[in-house]
Design a protein around this motif. Structure first.
Motif, PDB file in Angstrom:
ATOM      1  N   GLN A   1     -11.861   5.699   8.467  1.00 51.75           N
ATOM      2  CA  GLN A   1     -10.442   5.516   8.205  1.00 51.75           C
ATOM      3  C   GLN A   1     -10.015   4.074   8.440  1.00 51.75           C
ATOM      4  O   GLN A   1     -10.623   3.341   9.218  1.00 51.75           O
ATOM      5  CB  GLN A   1      -9.604   6.429   9.109  1.00 51.75           C
ATOM      6  CG  GLN A   1      -9.729   7.907   8.782  1.00 51.75           C
ATOM      7  CD  GLN A   1      -8.813   8.746   9.660  1.00 51.75           C
ATOM      8  OE1 GLN A   1      -8.816   8.597  10.877  1.00 51.75           O
ATOM      9  NE2 GLN A   1      -8.028   9.597   9.046  1.00 51.75           N
ATOM     10  N   GLY A   2      -8.959   3.715   7.738  1.00 51.51           N
ATOM     11  CA  GLY A   2      -8.333   2.408   7.909  1.00 51.51           C
ATOM     12  C   GLY A   2      -6.931   2.501   7.351  1.00 51.51           C
ATOM     13  O   GLY A   2      -6.547   3.506   6.738  1.00 51.51           O
ATOM     14  N   SER A   3      -6.135   1.459   7.557  1.00 50.06           N
ATOM     15  CA  SER A   3      -4.769   1.488   7.052  1.00 50.06           C
ATOM     16  C   SER A   3      -4.329   0.084   6.671  1.00 50.06           C
ATOM     17  O   SER A   3      -4.846  -0.911   7.189  1.00 50.06           O
ATOM     18  CB  SER A   3      -3.806   2.068   8.091  1.00 50.06           C
ATOM     19  OG  SER A   3      -3.765   1.250   9.249  1.00 50.06           O
ATOM     20  N   LEU A   4      -3.362   0.025   5.751  1.00 50.71           N
ATOM     21  CA  LEU A   4      -2.790  -1.228   5.281  1.00 50.71           C
ATOM     22  C   LEU A   4      -1.291  -1.220   5.514  1.00 50.71           C
ATOM     23  O   LEU A   4      -0.624  -0.199   5.296  1.00 50.71           O
ATOM     24  CB  LEU A   4      -3.051  -1.418   3.785  1.00 50.71           C
ATOM     25  CG  LEU A   4      -4.403  -1.959   3.339  1.00 50.71           C
ATOM     26  CD1 LEU A   4      -4.454  -1.980   1.820  1.00 50.71           C
ATOM     27  CD2 LEU A   4      -4.644  -3.353   3.892  1.00 50.71           C
ATOM     28  N   GLN A   5      -0.771  -2.346   5.963  1.00 50.65           N
ATOM     29  CA  GLN A   5       0.674  -2.551   6.040  1.00 50.65           C
ATOM     30  C   GLN A   5       0.976  -3.942   5.486  1.00 50.65           C
ATOM     31  O   GLN A   5       0.123  -4.826   5.520  1.00 50.65           O
ATOM     32  CB  GLN A   5       1.187  -2.455   7.480  1.00 50.65           C
ATOM     33  CG  GLN A   5       1.024  -1.091   8.131  1.00 50.65           C
ATOM     34  CD  GLN A   5      -0.337  -0.907   8.768  1.00 50.65           C
ATOM     35  OE1 GLN A   5      -0.952  -1.864   9.213  1.00 50.65           O
ATOM     36  NE2 GLN A   5      -0.819   0.324   8.803  1.00 50.65           N
ATOM     37  N   ASP A   6       2.194  -4.115   4.974  1.00 51.33           N
ATOM     38  CA  ASP A   6       2.587  -5.426   4.470  1.00 51.33           C
ATOM     39  C   ASP A   6       3.876  -5.862   5.137  1.00 51.33           C
ATOM     40  O   ASP A   6       4.595  -5.041   5.731  1.00 51.33           O
ATOM     41  CB  ASP A   6       2.758  -5.395   2.947  1.00 51.33           C
ATOM     42  CG  ASP A   6       3.997  -4.625   2.535  1.00 51.33           C
ATOM     43  OD1 ASP A   6       5.070  -5.245   2.412  1.00 51.33           O
ATOM     44  OD2 ASP A   6       3.901  -3.390   2.345  1.00 51.33           O
ATOM     45  N   ALA A   7       4.155  -7.136   5.061  1.00 48.16           N
ATOM     46  CA  ALA A   7       5.380  -7.681   5.649  1.00 48.16           C
ATOM     47  C   ALA A   7       5.726  -8.992   4.969  1.00 48.16           C
ATOM     48  O   ALA A   7       4.851  -9.820   4.702  1.00 48.16           O
ATOM     49  CB  ALA A   7       5.210  -7.902   7.155  1.00 48.16           C
ATOM     50  N   ALA A   8       7.002  -9.166   4.686  1.00 47.80           N
ATOM     51  CA  ALA A   8       7.480 -10.464   4.210  1.00 47.80           C
ATOM     52  C   ALA A   8       7.509 -11.430   5.389  1.00 47.80           C
ATOM     53  O   ALA A   8       7.523 -11.011   6.548  1.00 47.80           O
ATOM     54  CB  ALA A   8       8.871 -10.318   3.602  1.00 47.80           C
ATOM     55  N   PRO A   9       7.480 -12.732   5.148  1.00 49.05           N
ATOM     56  CA  PRO A   9       7.565 -13.697   6.251  1.00 49.05           C
ATOM     57  C   PRO A   9       8.772 -13.418   7.142  1.00 49.05           C
ATOM     58  O   PRO A   9       9.897 -13.276   6.657  1.00 49.05           O
ATOM     59  CB  PRO A   9       7.686 -15.037   5.531  1.00 49.05           C
ATOM     60  CG  PRO A   9       6.990 -14.826   4.219  1.00 49.05           C
ATOM     61  CD  PRO A   9       7.309 -13.404   3.837  1.00 49.05           C
ATOM     62  N   GLY A  10       8.511 -13.292   8.441  1.00 46.25           N
ATOM     63  CA  GLY A  10       9.576 -12.993   9.387  1.00 46.25           C
ATOM     64  C   GLY A  10       9.883 -11.527   9.544  1.00 46.25           C
ATOM     65  O   GLY A  10      10.669 -11.141  10.413  1.00 46.25           O
TER      66      GLY A  10
END
Length: 519
Positions: A336-345
């Motif tokens: 298993q693994g997971s991905l998350q994203d985020a805009a700068p800040g």
């Protein structure tokens, strides 16, 4: 001593010298120090006396199998102090007899340094007492400990034993850990007593990965790598007690860590375990936006490894504002693994692709850089397995319609064909139209069929963005309709989006017919 005891004393003495004097002893300890015979501990206090550093008010004990019985002072809030003279290379157990309820204990060395502290409970008489293990103590020094009840009405009488358990090649107190330097050179140690552990400290480099691999003479064992707060950052064991080899890993934050090796030997403690502590080098990718690995625009894939528990790899994608992107991964070595994203800040995990551990993430870029974080979820087992993964990056193009009322696409009165593309699970497409109070408006769309019928979610919004009532019905099993009755004459909006709980099922181009129904 009999012949077997003499051989074991010589063997353990030699081992302690070869391993770098892991225990604190005199250069040539007398035979008594390493004698595991029946008289162990009977002479532990032979040099103790008023001038030996025994604090006032402390009761001097000779470690043995003797059971000590005491009565707490009235109220139970006054600690009782005890002292003993430690011998180098020996292992002492403090055991409180069952039925004594809760108590607190603190061990200090001759300089007053706290070496160990614990709150224990021993009220359940159906289980044998769990001892505290003290070894790696300074030879000939007076050590003190105090006992304090954890209840206002402690059990009377309170009974305990301070037992000399015999030789120990390495201490099991955190501040007395044996220094160790990571290398390919094997390290050999012994588990002389059931549940005792050997602690070895080593210096680390920030963001380097360290692997502690050991081979044991029996399958009952546990490996831990502890940080400066004595918290386990890496751990390995075999829950089924079948494997005799294991490996624990950490990704270092820098500073000193401690390897805890617990062999749980009870058949033949003279059989050694062998360990190797390796510095595997720098982690392949940074775990924060500041240390992120840059990914140039147009890159289709990038590789990485999840090399230790808690390892997170962050990538800084060069993106085009206004474009939709989807990032997914394939993983081997771990389940298993997971991905998350985020805009700068921003914060990671703002747009999960699905419940549980997301295997993909989608976002609409608002700036020229966007971050993606990959996290593995290794199972806790006997040996750490590196997770090798590949990230796939897909630029899904410029968003065709705005996501909000402020950026909505307006269309004039009269029948319309609304063409839109739902790029991914977070894409919203919004249209606005002028409605007349009491009139009915119908949206007629084809089903998207991919093994089962799916459609985008649809909502009718008022000028404040509040969702209005609508009805849905099938038509000829190939189309669906939504009907809306305007409560007043005003500007309303149509909003389309995907069902984020079923990613990938309602994506792509669609065309719907919008018209005013006859009164």
């Amino acid at each position: 001593m009999n012949v077997k005891q003499q051989w074991r004393s010589v063997f353990l003495l030699s081992a302690g010298l070869v391993l770098g004097a892991g225990c604190d002893s005199t250069p040539e300890p007398p035979p008594l120090v390493l004698d595991a015979g029946a008289d162990a501990g009977t002479d532990a206090g032979v040099d103790a006396g008023p001038d030996a550093g025994v604090p006032d008010g402390a009761t001097l004990l000779t470690p043995s199998d003797e059971v000590h019985t005491l009565t707490w002072p009235p109220g139970g809030g006054v600690p009782l102090h005890f002292a003993f003279v430690a011998q180098g290379c020996r292992h002492y157990d403090l055991t409180v007899e069952p039925g004594s309820l809760g108590y607190s204990v603190v061990l200090r060395d001759a300089a007053g340094t706290r070496l160990d502290a614990a709150d224990q409970y021993s009220d359940d008489t159906s289980f044998p007492p769990s001892p505290l293990h003290w070894s790696g103590l300074k030879h000939g020094a007076v050590h003190t400990f105090y006992l304090l009840p954890l209840t206002s009405q402690p059990r009377v009488p309170f009974q305990f034993r301070l037992v000399d358990r015999g030789p120990d090649d390495h201490g099991d107190l955190f501040l007395r850990a044996t220094p160790w330097t990571p290398s390919e050179k094997p390290f050999t140690g012994y588990t002389e007593h059931w549940r005792e552990r050997d602690l070895l400290s080593f210096e680390t480099t920030v963001d380097h990965v360290y692997a502690l691999g050991c081979s044991f003479p029996n399958p009952s064992w546990e490996l831990r790598i502890l940080d400066s707060q004595q918290r386990a950052q890496g751990r390995a064991f075999d829950p089924n007690d079948r494997e005799t080899e294991g490996e624990a890993r950490i990704k270092s934050l820098g500073g000193t860590y401690v390897a805890s090796i617990q062999g749980n030997s009870f058949d033949d403690p003279s059989r050694p375990y062998t360990c190797v502590l390796n510095d595997l080098g720098p982690d392949d990718h940074g775990d924060t936006p500041e240390a992120a690995t840059p990914v140039p625009a147009g890159t289709a894939s990038v590789q990485g490894k999840v090399q230790a528990p808690g390892d997170r790899d962050v990538f800084a994608l060069s993106v085009q504002p206004g474009h939709h992107y989807q990032v997914s991964f394939t993983l081997t070595g771990q389940s298993q693994g997971s991905l998350q994203d985020a805009a700068p800040g921003g914060l990671f995990g703002t747009h999960p692709a699905s419940a549980g551990l997301p295997t993909s993430t989608s976002f609409k870029a608002s700036q020229a850089t966007h971050f993606v974080r990959m996290t593995g979820a290794p199972a806790l087992n006997s040996k750490y397995v590196t997770g090798n993964y590949t990230l796939q990056v897909e630029d899904q193009g410029l968003d065709d319609h705005g996501d909000t009322l402020d950026t909505a696409t307006a269309f004039p009165d009269g029948p319309q064909t609304l063409s839109f593309r739902i790029a991914n699970a977070i894409d919203h497409d919004v249209y606005t139209f002028q409605a007349i109070a009491g009139r009915r408006y119908q949206l007629d769309c084809p089903w998207k069929v991919s093994g089962a019928k799916h459609r985008p979610y649809v909502g009718f919004l008022d000028a404040t963005g509040a969702r209005q009532a609508s009805s849905l019905e099938e038509r000829d099993d190939v189309r669906w309709q939504a009907v809306f009755t305007a409560p007043q004459s005003a500007t309303y909006a149509l909003e389309f989006w995907a069902d984020f709980t079923s990613p990938g099922t309602v994506l792509g181009d669609m065309a719907c017919r919008f018209e005013t129904l006859a009164p």
